[in-house]
Design a protein around this motif. Structure first.
Motif, PDB file in Angstrom:
ATOM      1  N   ASP A  17       2.910   6.095  -7.393  1.00 47.19           N
ATOM      2  CA  ASP A  17       2.064   7.112  -8.029  1.00 47.19           C
ATOM      3  C   ASP A  17       2.752   8.473  -8.000  1.00 47.19           C
ATOM      4  O   ASP A  17       2.709   9.233  -8.969  1.00 47.19           O
ATOM      5  CB  ASP A  17       0.706   7.198  -7.323  1.00 47.19           C
ATOM      6  CG  ASP A  17      -0.134   5.947  -7.571  1.00 47.19           C
ATOM      7  OD1 ASP A  17       0.221   5.184  -8.488  1.00 47.19           O
ATOM      8  OD2 ASP A  17      -1.124   5.727  -6.835  1.00 47.19           O
ATOM      9  N   PHE A  18       3.382   8.775  -6.857  1.00 43.02           N
ATOM     10  CA  PHE A  18       4.132  10.034  -6.735  1.00 43.02           C
ATOM     11  C   PHE A  18       5.249  10.085  -7.784  1.00 43.02           C
ATOM     12  O   PHE A  18       5.402  11.076  -8.506  1.00 43.02           O
ATOM     13  CB  PHE A  18       4.702  10.150  -5.314  1.00 43.02           C
ATOM     14  CG  PHE A  18       5.696  11.267  -5.134  1.00 43.02           C
ATOM     15  CD1 PHE A  18       5.273  12.589  -5.047  1.00 43.02           C
ATOM     16  CD2 PHE A  18       7.055  10.990  -5.053  1.00 43.02           C
ATOM     17  CE1 PHE A  18       6.196  13.619  -4.887  1.00 43.02           C
ATOM     18  CE2 PHE A  18       7.985  12.018  -4.898  1.00 43.02           C
ATOM     19  CZ  PHE A  18       7.549  13.332  -4.816  1.00 43.02           C
ATOM     20  N   ARG A  64       2.722   1.620  -3.336  1.00 42.97           N
ATOM     21  CA  ARG A  64       1.866   2.099  -4.430  1.00 42.97           C
ATOM     22  C   ARG A  64       1.739   3.620  -4.403  1.00 42.97           C
ATOM     23  O   ARG A  64       1.712   4.273  -5.445  1.00 42.97           O
ATOM     24  CB  ARG A  64       0.473   1.453  -4.348  1.00 42.97           C
ATOM     25  CG  ARG A  64       0.426   0.060  -4.947  1.00 42.97           C
ATOM     26  CD  ARG A  64      -0.999  -0.464  -5.050  1.00 42.97           C
ATOM     27  NE  ARG A  64      -1.011  -1.841  -5.516  1.00 42.97           N
ATOM     28  CZ  ARG A  64      -1.056  -2.184  -6.813  1.00 42.97           C
ATOM     29  NH1 ARG A  64      -1.123  -1.250  -7.739  1.00 42.97           N
ATOM     30  NH2 ARG A  64      -1.039  -3.450  -7.166  1.00 42.97           N
ATOM     31  N   LYS A  65       1.660   4.180  -3.205  1.00 37.04           N
ATOM     32  CA  LYS A  65       1.565   5.647  -3.096  1.00 37.04           C
ATOM     33  C   LYS A  65       2.838   6.307  -3.628  1.00 37.04           C
ATOM     34  O   LYS A  65       2.777   7.291  -4.365  1.00 37.04           O
ATOM     35  CB  LYS A  65       1.334   6.063  -1.635  1.00 37.04           C
ATOM     36  CG  LYS A  65      -0.055   5.703  -1.124  1.00 37.04           C
ATOM     37  CD  LYS A  65      -0.413   6.544   0.111  1.00 37.04           C
ATOM     38  CE  LYS A  65      -1.827   6.242   0.591  1.00 37.04           C
ATOM     39  NZ  LYS A  65      -1.875   5.018   1.422  1.00 37.04           N
ATOM     40  N   VAL A  66       3.993   5.748  -3.243  1.00 34.34           N
ATOM     41  CA  VAL A  66       5.268   6.310  -3.725  1.00 34.34           C
ATOM     42  C   VAL A  66       5.379   6.141  -5.239  1.00 34.34           C
ATOM     43  O   VAL A  66       5.841   7.039  -5.948  1.00 34.34           O
ATOM     44  CB  VAL A  66       6.481   5.653  -3.012  1.00 34.34           C
ATOM     45  CG1 VAL A  66       7.783   6.269  -3.488  1.00 34.34           C
ATOM     46  CG2 VAL A  66       6.351   5.795  -1.506  1.00 34.34           C
ATOM     47  N   PRO A 113       0.821  -1.231   0.000  1.00 37.16           N
ATOM     48  CA  PRO A 113       0.000   0.000   0.000  1.00 37.16           C
ATOM     49  C   PRO A 113       0.851   1.275   0.000  1.00 37.16           C
ATOM     50  O   PRO A 113       0.589   2.204  -0.768  1.00 37.16           O
ATOM     51  CB  PRO A 113      -0.819  -0.127   1.289  1.00 37.16           C
ATOM     52  CG  PRO A 113      -0.878  -1.603   1.575  1.00 37.16           C
ATOM     53  CD  PRO A 113       0.443  -2.144   1.104  1.00 37.16           C
ATOM     54  N   ALA A 114       1.902   1.311   0.842  1.00 40.52           N
ATOM     55  CA  ALA A 114       2.776   2.497   0.892  1.00 40.52           C
ATOM     56  C   ALA A 114       3.574   2.607  -0.414  1.00 40.52           C
ATOM     57  O   ALA A 114       3.708   3.702  -0.985  1.00 40.52           O
ATOM     58  CB  ALA A 114       3.730   2.392   2.078  1.00 40.52           C
ATOM     59  N   TYR A 129       2.015  -0.562 -11.528  1.00 44.72           N
ATOM     60  CA  TYR A 129       2.817  -0.855 -10.331  1.00 44.72           C
ATOM     61  C   TYR A 129       3.314  -2.296 -10.353  1.00 44.72           C
ATOM     62  O   TYR A 129       4.505  -2.567 -10.141  1.00 44.72           O
ATOM     63  CB  TYR A 129       1.982  -0.595  -9.077  1.00 44.72           C
ATOM     64  CG  TYR A 129       2.649  -1.041  -7.805  1.00 44.72           C
ATOM     65  CD1 TYR A 129       3.589  -0.239  -7.170  1.00 44.72           C
ATOM     66  CD2 TYR A 129       2.352  -2.290  -7.247  1.00 44.72           C
ATOM     67  CE1 TYR A 129       4.218  -0.658  -6.013  1.00 44.72           C
ATOM     68  CE2 TYR A 129       2.974  -2.715  -6.089  1.00 44.72           C
ATOM     69  CZ  TYR A 129       3.904  -1.902  -5.474  1.00 44.72           C
ATOM     70  OH  TYR A 129       4.535  -2.328  -4.339  1.00 44.72           O
TER      71      TYR A 129
END
Lengths: 258, 138
Positions: free
Chosen positions: A52-53, A48-50, A45-46, A226
């Protein structure tokens, strides 16, 4: 050279690297027993956020810079800078070649360093490859740890730098802490050299249109960009520890095989 | 492009975990959209390669009678080269590509992991994967 999607420049700015690493080393992240083949992504989950960033930084910042630099005719400048810094990194590559029990690869790296540092004008030109067909290869402490059997550990997506794993983060942190960067060794505690080093690292990374375009193509042609990049990184890690071809002994090896 | 690729073989491979339990209708729907997805993937990933820079460097045997054709091609900036390995299999008496491996990264394996992530995140819902593919490849 292999795996351009993921190779980081030798000089990619120790200060920046270090700050990313300090933020991201997970507690107990190195304790994993998983093999490299299975997906080991407990921080998905973390990550995936990075991811996307990173995708957004690439599309909105890096690609416009890279395209502008290429259009402005900076590609040859980039090439010369890449040659210069990869030549400075050659002793470290040779050290890792030797640590992995690959004397021939170390010999190639050392020969390249000698030729390019002299005839190649302090490493600005890759005469060894262009004239002597001595092709360079990348190597680092992450690959050495991998060859030594240290497991990859969990997959970690670093801000801006992209895919890595616990092993890669530990290796990069070790390299940064040991200050093995050649310019830093030659000029310790010199702010100007550190500035040039970091500046060049940022310039080379920001203008790397090949890597940027490969990552964007992968993202655009996948349903789950991802997962596609995670798989590509995992495969590139396996590829990165394959021994490079040995031009010195090729004929003997072939003769022995027949 | 399509006739030179083993689209059906690649298609079965990339969704291997759900292929066995899929209905004939699901299989037909998937293979129909996968043909388009395969073309779009290769066009997207290879369109800006300079064909003239492609050089064959050798061939070697692979598992189950397949052959790997090794080549190199200039990167888009022209300052470096990628290693491209083309995996050629025999299918119904003709030679077809099963995979293109760029610097050790397999297009087929990456696609398989992409689709299997979508399947995992939907509890193995094959229809959902097919629907997403149809949306992306109209």
């Amino acid at each position: 050279m292999t795996t351009r999607l993921f190779t980081h420049q030798q000089s990619s700015g120790n200060g920046i690297l270090l700050c990313c690493i300090l933020l991201l080393i997970p507690a107990g992240g190195c304790a994993s027993q998983e093999s490299d083949v299975a997906i080991n992504d407990p921080f998905e989950p973390a990550n995936r956020k990075v991811h996307d960033f990173n995708t957004s930084v690439r599309m909105n910042v890096l690609e416009p810079i890279g395209k502008a630099a290429n259009a402005a005719g900076l590609t040859p400048v980039r090439q010369v800078a890449t040659n210069f810094f990869s030549n400075l990194g050659a002793p470290l590559v040779a050290l890792n070649d030797l640590s992995q029990g690959r004397p021939c690869a170390a010999g190639v790296t050392a020969s390249r360093f000698l030729v390019n540092s002299t005839v190649g004008v302090a490493g600005l030109f890759d005469v060894a490859e262009d004239q002597l067909a001595l092709e360079g290869h990348d190597n680092g402490f992450a690959q050495t740890l991998s060859v030594w059997g240290v497991p990859a550990g969990p997959y970690i997506v670093l801000p801006v730098l992209g895919p890595s794993n616990a092993r890669g983060v530990v290796a990069t942190a070790t390299e940064a802490a040991a200050a093995v960067d050649p310019l830093a060794v030659a000029f310790p505690n010199n702010t100007a050299t550190a500035g040039i080093d970091n500046g060049a690292g940022i310039f080379l990374a920001a203008t790397d249109i090949d890597t940027q375009s490969a990552l964007t193509k992968l993202e655009n042609s996948s349903l789950d960009g991802y997962a596609a990049l995670r798989s590509a990184h995992q495969q590139a890690e396996v590829e990165a520890i394959k021994p490079p071809e040995c031009p010195f002994f090729k004929s003997e090896e072939l003769a022995a095989a027949q | 492009v399509l006739e030179t690729f083993d689209s059906e073989g690649i298609g079965r491979h990339v969704v291997a975990p759900v292929w066995g339990n899929a209905t004939p209708e699901q299989r037909d729907r998937f293979q129909a959209v996968f043909k388009k997805a395969l073309i779009n993937t290769y066009i997207e990933r290879f369109f800006d390669y300079d064909g003239e820079s492609l050089k064959t460097v050798g061939t070697r045997a692979a598992n189950e009678g397949a052959v790997i054709v090794q080549s190199t091609v200039a990167t888009p900036s022209g300052t470096d080269r990628y290693n491209l390995d083309w995996l050629v299999v025999s299918r119904d008496g003709s030679q077809k590509f099963f995979d293109v491996v760029i610097d050790g990264v397999s297009t087929t394996e990456t696609t398989a992991q992409d689709y299997q992530s979508v399947l995992r995140n939907s509890g193995g819902d094959f229809d959902r994967l097919i629907g997403l593919l149809e949306k992306k490849n109209p």
